[in-house]
Each structure stands twice: as C-alpha cells, then as structure tokens.
Design a protein around this motif. Sequence first.
Motif, PDB file in Angstrom:
ATOM      1  N   ILE A 296       0.860  -1.231  -0.010  1.00  0.00           N
ATOM      2  CA  ILE A 296      -0.147   0.030  -0.150  1.00  0.00           C
ATOM      3  C   ILE A 296       0.797   1.365  -0.062  1.00  0.00           C
ATOM      4  O   ILE A 296       1.637   1.426   0.883  1.00  0.00           O
ATOM      5  CB  ILE A 296      -0.874   0.039   1.501  1.00  0.00           C
ATOM      6  N   ASP A 297       0.728   2.047  -0.913  1.00  0.00           N
ATOM      7  CA  ASP A 297       1.422   3.352  -1.159  1.00  0.00           C
ATOM      8  C   ASP A 297       0.481   4.492  -1.330  1.00  0.00           C
ATOM      9  O   ASP A 297      -0.523   4.545  -1.365  1.00  0.00           O
ATOM     10  CB  ASP A 297       2.532   3.139  -2.315  1.00  0.00           C
ATOM     11  N   GLN A 298       1.030   5.604  -1.188  1.00  0.00           N
ATOM     12  CA  GLN A 298       0.296   6.947  -1.445  1.00  0.00           C
ATOM     13  C   GLN A 298       1.008   7.749  -2.517  1.00  0.00           C
ATOM     14  O   GLN A 298       2.144   8.026  -2.595  1.00  0.00           O
ATOM     15  CB  GLN A 298       0.056   7.630  -0.356  1.00  0.00           C
ATOM     16  N   ASP A 299       0.230   8.107  -3.875  1.00  0.00           N
ATOM     17  CA  ASP A 299       0.918   8.884  -4.682  1.00  0.00           C
ATOM     18  C   ASP A 299       1.168  10.256  -4.195  1.00  0.00           C
ATOM     19  O   ASP A 299       0.333  10.953  -3.792  1.00  0.00           O
ATOM     20  CB  ASP A 299      -0.206   9.066  -6.011  1.00  0.00           C
ATOM     21  N   LYS A 300       2.450  10.612  -4.483  1.00  0.00           N
ATOM     22  CA  LYS A 300       2.882  11.907  -3.783  1.00  0.00           C
ATOM     23  C   LYS A 300       2.130  13.181  -4.559  1.00  0.00           C
ATOM     24  O   LYS A 300       2.160  14.207  -3.877  1.00  0.00           O
ATOM     25  CB  LYS A 300       4.127  12.117  -3.659  1.00  0.00           C
ATOM     26  N   GLU A 301       1.762  13.091  -5.717  1.00  0.00           N
ATOM     27  CA  GLU A 301       1.346  14.257  -6.612  1.00  0.00           C
ATOM     28  C   GLU A 301      -0.015  14.374  -6.495  1.00  0.00           C
ATOM     29  O   GLU A 301      -0.606  15.689  -6.173  1.00  0.00           O
ATOM     30  CB  GLU A 301       1.418  13.903  -8.113  1.00  0.00           C
ATOM     31  N   ASN A 302      -1.180  13.231  -6.396  1.00  0.00           N
ATOM     32  CA  ASN A 302      -2.486  13.639  -6.070  1.00  0.00           C
ATOM     33  C   ASN A 302      -2.879  13.034  -4.841  1.00  0.00           C
ATOM     34  O   ASN A 302      -4.379  13.303  -4.662  1.00  0.00           O
ATOM     35  CB  ASN A 302      -3.221  13.093  -7.314  1.00  0.00           C
ATOM     36  N   GLY A 303      -2.016  12.215  -4.110  1.00  0.00           N
ATOM     37  CA  GLY A 303      -2.766  11.786  -2.845  1.00  0.00           C
ATOM     38  C   GLY A 303      -3.512  10.369  -3.112  1.00  0.00           C
ATOM     39  O   GLY A 303      -3.821   9.977  -1.998  1.00  0.00           O
ATOM     40  N   ASP A 304      -3.614   9.959  -4.110  1.00  0.00           N
ATOM     41  CA  ASP A 304      -4.644   8.583  -4.302  1.00  0.00           C
ATOM     42  C   ASP A 304      -3.650   7.440  -3.742  1.00  0.00           C
ATOM     43  O   ASP A 304      -2.476   7.578  -3.609  1.00  0.00           O
ATOM     44  CB  ASP A 304      -4.644   8.278  -5.936  1.00  0.00           C
ATOM     45  N   ILE A 305      -4.450   6.587  -3.472  1.00  0.00           N
ATOM     46  CA  ILE A 305      -3.787   5.327  -2.815  1.00  0.00           C
ATOM     47  C   ILE A 305      -3.305   4.427  -3.893  1.00  0.00           C
ATOM     48  O   ILE A 305      -4.227   4.288  -4.776  1.00  0.00           O
ATOM     49  CB  ILE A 305      -4.972   4.648  -1.676  1.00  0.00           C
TER      50      ILE A 305
END
Length: 369
Positions: free
Chosen positions: A34-43
């Motif tokens: 599980i990660d978080q996209d740094k650009e848009n905050g999506d999972i």
Amino acid sequence: MKKAAIAILLVLLLTGCWDRLPLKTLHIVDIAGIDQDKENGDIVLNYVVTKLKNVGQGSGEPSPKITVLKGHSLVEAVEQGQYTEQGPFFGMHTGIYFISKSFASDDPVQELTFILKAPYTASNSPVVIINGNMSKLLKSKIGTNKEFTRGLSDFVLSIEKNGIAPEVTLMKLILSRKEPLEDMALPLLKPSNSSMELDGALLFRQGTYTGKELDKDQVQMLMLMLEKYSGNKRYTGNMSRKDEDKKSDYGFSVKKLNSKIITHPESGELPKVSIGVRMRIYVFKFGESVQPFKPEYVNRMEKELGKHLEEDAAATIKTLQKANCDVLGIGQQLKAYHPNIWKSMNWRKDFPEMSIEPNFDVQILNSEE
C-alpha cells in the motif's frame, strides 16, 4: 434401506455453499503493498499473487504477478480489483501488509479500518514499512528474484520470532487507535541486493505516526528492554574503553534475560522510573585482547559492557520520550500497579518529562575459573 437412501440424497444436496468460490478463479494475495501517490494523494494498492508453473509431483516453479490498483481511498482501490481480468482478489492468506512510509505518515488507520469487517481478508498478518516507491520496489525485486515473495515472508516472520524487531499485526495497529496506552514501533525495511533488511522502526502513538523513528541499533536495544530475545541472536557493536584509544568491537549471545520496570514515588513530583535489565551472556569477542577470560578481566568486562549498554538504552529512551511514544509500556505498569500515582498524572504531558533510567546487570558465563 429407505433411511440410507435419504441420507445419501441429503449429503449430495447439502455439499454446496451459497458463497463458495471456485478454486481456479481464486487469486490469493501473498503481499498487499500500500502506497500513496505524492502528486495527487491517491492510494496505490499493489497485489502480489504467486502461482505455480510447470507443476509436478510435489514441485513447481513460482510465478509471482503484480497487479496495481488505484483509488481516492483504499476501499476504492480494492474495489477496482473486481473489474480487472486478474481479479477477483482474496486476502484471507495475505502473508504481509507492506506499507510505504508516505502512506504510514498520513493517518493509515483511517484507511485500513474497513479491513476488520471485510470478507475474505486477513487482519492478523504482520505490517512492515518501507521508505520508497512501492510499485517500483516490488517490480524490481520480483523481476530479478522469483522467490522474493516467499523470502520476504520468511524474513519478516524470523525477525519477529527471534526478537530482532517488534511484531505488529494489522489488527493490532487498527485497534490501537482506541487504546490510549497502546503505542508501538513498526519495523522499517530497506532494499538490500535482491532482498530486504531491517533499517529501524517508525514510532506510532495510538495508530498515528509521531514523526520519529529508531535506528537499527536502537531497535535492538528496545527489544532487550522489552525482554524480547532469542538464543540464536548475536549482538555486536563497538564501544570506547579506558585502556584503549580506539573503539573496541564486542559480540555476545544472550543465555538468559530479565527486564523489570520499577517505579520510585517522589513526593510532590513526577515518579522516577528505572528499567532493570539482567543479562546472562556468552561473549565471543571483546576488543583486541587475546588474554583468557580470567575472573578479574571478566569483572571489568561486565562493568564496561553494562555501562555501554546503559548509555545506548538511555539514548533510545530519550528518542521515545521525544516522540511521546511509550513502547516500553511504562504507563500500563503505572496504571495497573500504582493507581494513585497514575490518577495524579497527565500521562501524555508528563511522560516526556519523567526521569527514566536504565540499569544493566551483565554476567559473563564463559569465564575461566
């Protein structure tokens, strides 16, 4: 005869189950990354599913496959799995929840809580953290090592079993949100060649990352103070000595370990706490000396090593207090055994200011009489 026929008919009719799932269509998840996209905050959810190719009698070639799913929340990302040709996915045997540091830093419990009530999920599997891009890491590791999934699972279980790092399950992390005294340290891993290695631990207070972490040596010290050890674990390091200009290497294994939290009430002031650690060890290296372990030399070694361990333990405790993270369980001890003192305290305000002193009693067992 008629009764027997009815019984057989009932067996045939009742063998089905309304929610049964064909084995051929199941995709059992080995790793949920599980990660978080740094650009848009999506999972970003990475499912790793391993199947066997070229299956023979008692053998087969592992073939791991990664599926990447995205959503505004973890629930939404999971839902996307039913719309892909690789799905549906079922996590009842999920070996590891692999979460990125960026995801762990942004209220992970809020995203993870639904898993406790979701069907076909495993909530009692361990949680570990990595620092970096989850998708790139998994793609790189699995691309060069088909046994990576199994090796990672074995490694995580071994560091917990052997007392190298704390054991934190997904359920324990989620439930800690409602437990005022349930602080924890989540193992932090980093890439190493074709596998992974322990790099420290992130400190959490009631399911929220404190922004502080322990390095690998501090994790080792934490485990000693928590009385977590294994006879197979070797402890190594280096220390300053009075009779040597440079630092000396040491190495030992623990035969027996006892740790006890002792509270010393102070009139009108915060109580003082000492953590007594008694260690019975076998030394296999201590400095450059080749002299035999005579009693007088052993006595000096015990005092020097004990003082060195106390200094390292004090630095670890200081980090815990800066994070206001009571992984050692001092608050639980006070509440259980000193209720009057506990009632007089504002725990979260007072814990960082308390005097907490480690005391190490070291006895070397392999001395020469």
